[in-house]
Design a protein around this motif. Sequence first.
Motif, PDB file in Angstrom:
ATOM      1  N   ASP A 209      -0.556   5.190  -2.067  1.00 50.24           N
ATOM      2  CA  ASP A 209       0.037   4.425  -1.634  1.00 50.24           C
ATOM      3  C   ASP A 209      -0.572   4.162  -0.188  1.00 50.24           C
ATOM      4  O   ASP A 209       0.128   4.914   0.814  1.00 50.24           O
ATOM      5  CB  ASP A 209       1.444   4.394  -1.668  1.00 50.24           C
ATOM      6  CG  ASP A 209       2.121   3.030  -1.076  1.00 50.24           C
ATOM      7  OD1 ASP A 209       1.376   2.047  -0.805  1.00 50.24           O
ATOM      8  OD2 ASP A 209       3.310   2.972  -0.962  1.00 50.24           O
ATOM      9  N   CYS A 210      -1.574   3.310   0.085  1.00 52.95           N
ATOM     10  CA  CYS A 210      -2.030   3.354   1.597  1.00 52.95           C
ATOM     11  C   CYS A 210      -1.430   2.528   2.480  1.00 52.95           C
ATOM     12  O   CYS A 210      -1.737   2.179   3.442  1.00 52.95           O
ATOM     13  CB  CYS A 210      -3.616   3.156   1.573  1.00 52.95           C
ATOM     14  SG  CYS A 210      -4.694   4.347   0.899  1.00 52.95           S
ATOM     15  N   LYS A 211      -0.244   1.963   2.013  1.00 58.02           N
ATOM     16  CA  LYS A 211       0.368   0.952   2.898  1.00 58.02           C
ATOM     17  C   LYS A 211       1.587   2.044   3.806  1.00 58.02           C
ATOM     18  O   LYS A 211       2.733   1.520   3.569  1.00 58.02           O
ATOM     19  CB  LYS A 211       1.185  -0.077   2.168  1.00 58.02           C
ATOM     20  CG  LYS A 211       0.239  -1.223   1.697  1.00 58.02           C
ATOM     21  CD  LYS A 211       0.840  -2.304   1.051  1.00 58.02           C
ATOM     22  CE  LYS A 211       1.749  -2.075  -0.051  1.00 58.02           C
ATOM     23  NZ  LYS A 211       2.383  -3.345  -0.765  1.00 58.02           N
ATOM     24  N   GLN A 212       0.966   3.281   4.076  1.00 52.65           N
ATOM     25  CA  GLN A 212       2.149   4.068   4.774  1.00 52.65           C
ATOM     26  C   GLN A 212       3.144   4.678   3.686  1.00 52.65           C
ATOM     27  O   GLN A 212       3.964   4.968   4.287  1.00 52.65           O
ATOM     28  CB  GLN A 212       2.673   3.548   6.050  1.00 52.65           C
ATOM     29  CG  GLN A 212       1.583   3.389   7.054  1.00 52.65           C
ATOM     30  CD  GLN A 212       0.821   4.382   7.568  1.00 52.65           C
ATOM     31  OE1 GLN A 212       1.436   5.587   7.636  1.00 52.65           O
ATOM     32  NE2 GLN A 212      -0.512   4.351   7.595  1.00 52.65           N
ATOM     33  N   GLY A 213       3.101   4.241   2.497  1.00 55.59           N
ATOM     34  CA  GLY A 213       3.751   4.932   1.444  1.00 55.59           C
ATOM     35  C   GLY A 213       5.043   4.060   1.170  1.00 55.59           C
ATOM     36  O   GLY A 213       6.147   4.664   0.694  1.00 55.59           O
ATOM     37  N   PHE A 217       6.687   6.140  -2.031  1.00 54.70           N
ATOM     38  CA  PHE A 217       7.441   7.223  -1.152  1.00 54.70           C
ATOM     39  C   PHE A 217       8.975   7.300  -1.550  1.00 54.70           C
ATOM     40  O   PHE A 217       9.528   8.211  -1.434  1.00 54.70           O
ATOM     41  CB  PHE A 217       6.921   7.550   0.182  1.00 54.70           C
ATOM     42  CG  PHE A 217       5.845   8.145   0.387  1.00 54.70           C
ATOM     43  CD1 PHE A 217       5.951   9.681   1.020  1.00 54.70           C
ATOM     44  CD2 PHE A 217       4.573   7.852   0.214  1.00 54.70           C
ATOM     45  CE1 PHE A 217       4.667  10.430   1.112  1.00 54.70           C
ATOM     46  CE2 PHE A 217       3.307   8.322   0.298  1.00 54.70           C
ATOM     47  CZ  PHE A 217       3.428   9.820   0.775  1.00 54.70           C
ATOM     48  N   LEU A 226       1.446  12.788  -3.807  1.00 54.61           N
ATOM     49  CA  LEU A 226       1.565  11.442  -2.973  1.00 54.61           C
ATOM     50  C   LEU A 226       0.356  11.445  -1.951  1.00 54.61           C
ATOM     51  O   LEU A 226       0.422  12.401  -1.286  1.00 54.61           O
ATOM     52  CB  LEU A 226       3.016  11.197  -2.619  1.00 54.61           C
ATOM     53  CG  LEU A 226       3.758  10.414  -3.626  1.00 54.61           C
ATOM     54  CD1 LEU A 226       5.324  10.413  -3.035  1.00 54.61           C
ATOM     55  CD2 LEU A 226       3.335   9.140  -4.094  1.00 54.61           C
ATOM     56  N   ASP A 228      -0.508   8.571   1.337  1.00 54.34           N
ATOM     57  CA  ASP A 228      -0.436   7.686   2.337  1.00 54.34           C
ATOM     58  C   ASP A 228      -1.441   6.993   3.054  1.00 54.34           C
ATOM     59  O   ASP A 228      -1.191   6.227   3.681  1.00 54.34           O
ATOM     60  CB  ASP A 228       1.007   7.635   2.957  1.00 54.34           C
ATOM     61  CG  ASP A 228       0.827   8.790   3.950  1.00 54.34           C
ATOM     62  OD1 ASP A 228      -0.248   9.400   4.044  1.00 54.34           O
ATOM     63  OD2 ASP A 228       1.650   8.827   4.728  1.00 54.34           O
ATOM     64  N   ASN A 229      -2.779   7.691   2.761  1.00 56.30           N
ATOM     65  CA  ASN A 229      -3.950   7.218   3.583  1.00 56.30           C
ATOM     66  C   ASN A 229      -5.106   7.593   2.871  1.00 56.30           C
ATOM     67  O   ASN A 229      -5.159   8.394   2.183  1.00 56.30           O
ATOM     68  CB  ASN A 229      -4.033   8.005   5.097  1.00 56.30           C
ATOM     69  CG  ASN A 229      -3.989   9.611   5.148  1.00 56.30           C
ATOM     70  OD1 ASN A 229      -4.891   9.974   4.730  1.00 56.30           O
ATOM     71  ND2 ASN A 229      -2.819  10.077   5.015  1.00 56.30           N
ATOM     72  N   PRO A 446       3.503  13.666   2.794  1.00 58.73           N
ATOM     73  CA  PRO A 446       2.748  13.838   1.567  1.00 58.73           C
ATOM     74  C   PRO A 446       2.108  15.023   1.252  1.00 58.73           C
ATOM     75  O   PRO A 446       1.716  15.303   0.274  1.00 58.73           O
ATOM     76  CB  PRO A 446       1.991  12.457   1.627  1.00 58.73           C
ATOM     77  CG  PRO A 446       1.656  12.199   3.002  1.00 58.73           C
ATOM     78  CD  PRO A 446       2.835  12.718   3.563  1.00 58.73           C
ATOM     79  N   THR A 450      -1.457  15.255   6.136  1.00 61.46           N
ATOM     80  CA  THR A 450      -0.625  13.979   6.847  1.00 61.46           C
ATOM     81  C   THR A 450       0.441  14.300   7.460  1.00 61.46           C
ATOM     82  O   THR A 450       1.299  13.247   7.950  1.00 61.46           O
ATOM     83  CB  THR A 450      -0.445  12.974   5.874  1.00 61.46           C
ATOM     84  OG1 THR A 450       0.305  13.227   4.982  1.00 61.46           O
ATOM     85  CG2 THR A 450      -1.643  12.256   5.210  1.00 61.46           C
TER      86      THR A 450
END
Length: 451
Positions: A209-213, A217, A226, A228-229, A446, A450
């Motif tokens: 999930d690249c929308k900052q999770g 999350f 998980l 996030d980037n 994650p 990160t």
Amino acid sequence: MTGFTVCLVLVVAVVGLLRWRRPAWYWLTFGVALAVVRVLVRYGSVMDACGLTVPPARWRLALARATNRPIPGPRAPRILRLRPTRTGLVVRLKLRPGQDAFDIAAASDRLRHSFSMYGVTSRELRSGVVEVRMTGYDVLKRVQMPAETETRPMRVPVALRQDGSVHYRDYRAIPHALTLGATESGKSVYQRNLVAGLAPMDVALVGIDCKQGVELFPLARRFSALADNPDTAADVLDALVARMERIYQVIRAQQRIAADVPDADIAADIWDLPSDLRPTPVVVLVDEVAELALYANKDEEKRRDRIITALVRLAQLGRAAGIYLEICGQRFGSELGKGITMLRAQLTGRTAHRVNDETSANMAFGDIAPDAVLAAIQIPAEMRGLAIAGDSSGGWHRIRAPHTSLRQAVNICNRHADRTPDLPELAPFRPALSGSADAPSPTAKPSPATA
């Protein structure tokens, strides 16, 4: 007489109120009986008017002439079974010689008007037998999933179809799928239903999930990994490729191809292995795939090629190793760069929510079900969650997932958090959670990369 009139007016008022406010209750109390009578009474004349009858056989005509009897009329398909359901009627028809299942499908709209039903669909069960499903009301306006559904490993009930049947996401039949849709079209709710359905099963969930999770999350307690980037996503996908190669070595070691071993016992994927040796299946959920394919400089381009290459390898080879892809995005066209169309060709399942242009619908269905393209672009903006689901066979259905709030999905994932498997390859990417046991911390990390 006055009392009877008052009771009749009250019954009519109750029926009208139920039909307006609670169509499901109206159907179960009054609608189903009226529909059965209407179908049985009108059946012959409706079939004749819709051109679904055939002339009588020659031997019947000859017999009528020989015995001086009236000439028999045209014959309609014979009703083998009429079964009421909680949303409509299911009629099984035996076709007459010379008729085709396409004739019934082509006349479905005329049958809908003639029998005063909300929708009519048909499918061929076997040669000469067609099943016609009629819905008595708009089942997608207010989705209510049945209390009991067919449970099977890696088979999740995620939505309701327009004909009233349950739409399943069966990973063993359709290992990889693509979900498209514009902003506020219902993709997130569809994804939550997937996660909520997979949470009670013995399966590992991997989220990107690249929308900052913000989407995945909150459900972190049920995820084995998980990201996030894009940098962490590349490492996670490389770890999955390494896991896939290791599982293939296990399958090779346990293939049992001796001459005295039956064909059914020869191992070709993880589901043919003994239960004590079978690796845990993995479902990879990618939210907004375009964020993995975009780049602004040379370094990001190398990372992008690495990510797309890993996704293509998993899509081509991951099924036998029990690795399944669930890719979501707003667009998924060739403008995202090389390798995208190759990846899309491996995604058998296609689901399209409301899209902003016809080109986006063509990305999902243009190569498998052209008829579904028009249906996808006609989804109204106020019907969030309504989608068109199809596969490589060319068939498609209108579906709508029941509304599942983020809180409900979080509760389900927390309840089944003990089922989250620890996979050695994905251990560095296991989300580090802190805080209370009721909900994951908003500062969950994650991975060390990160942190």
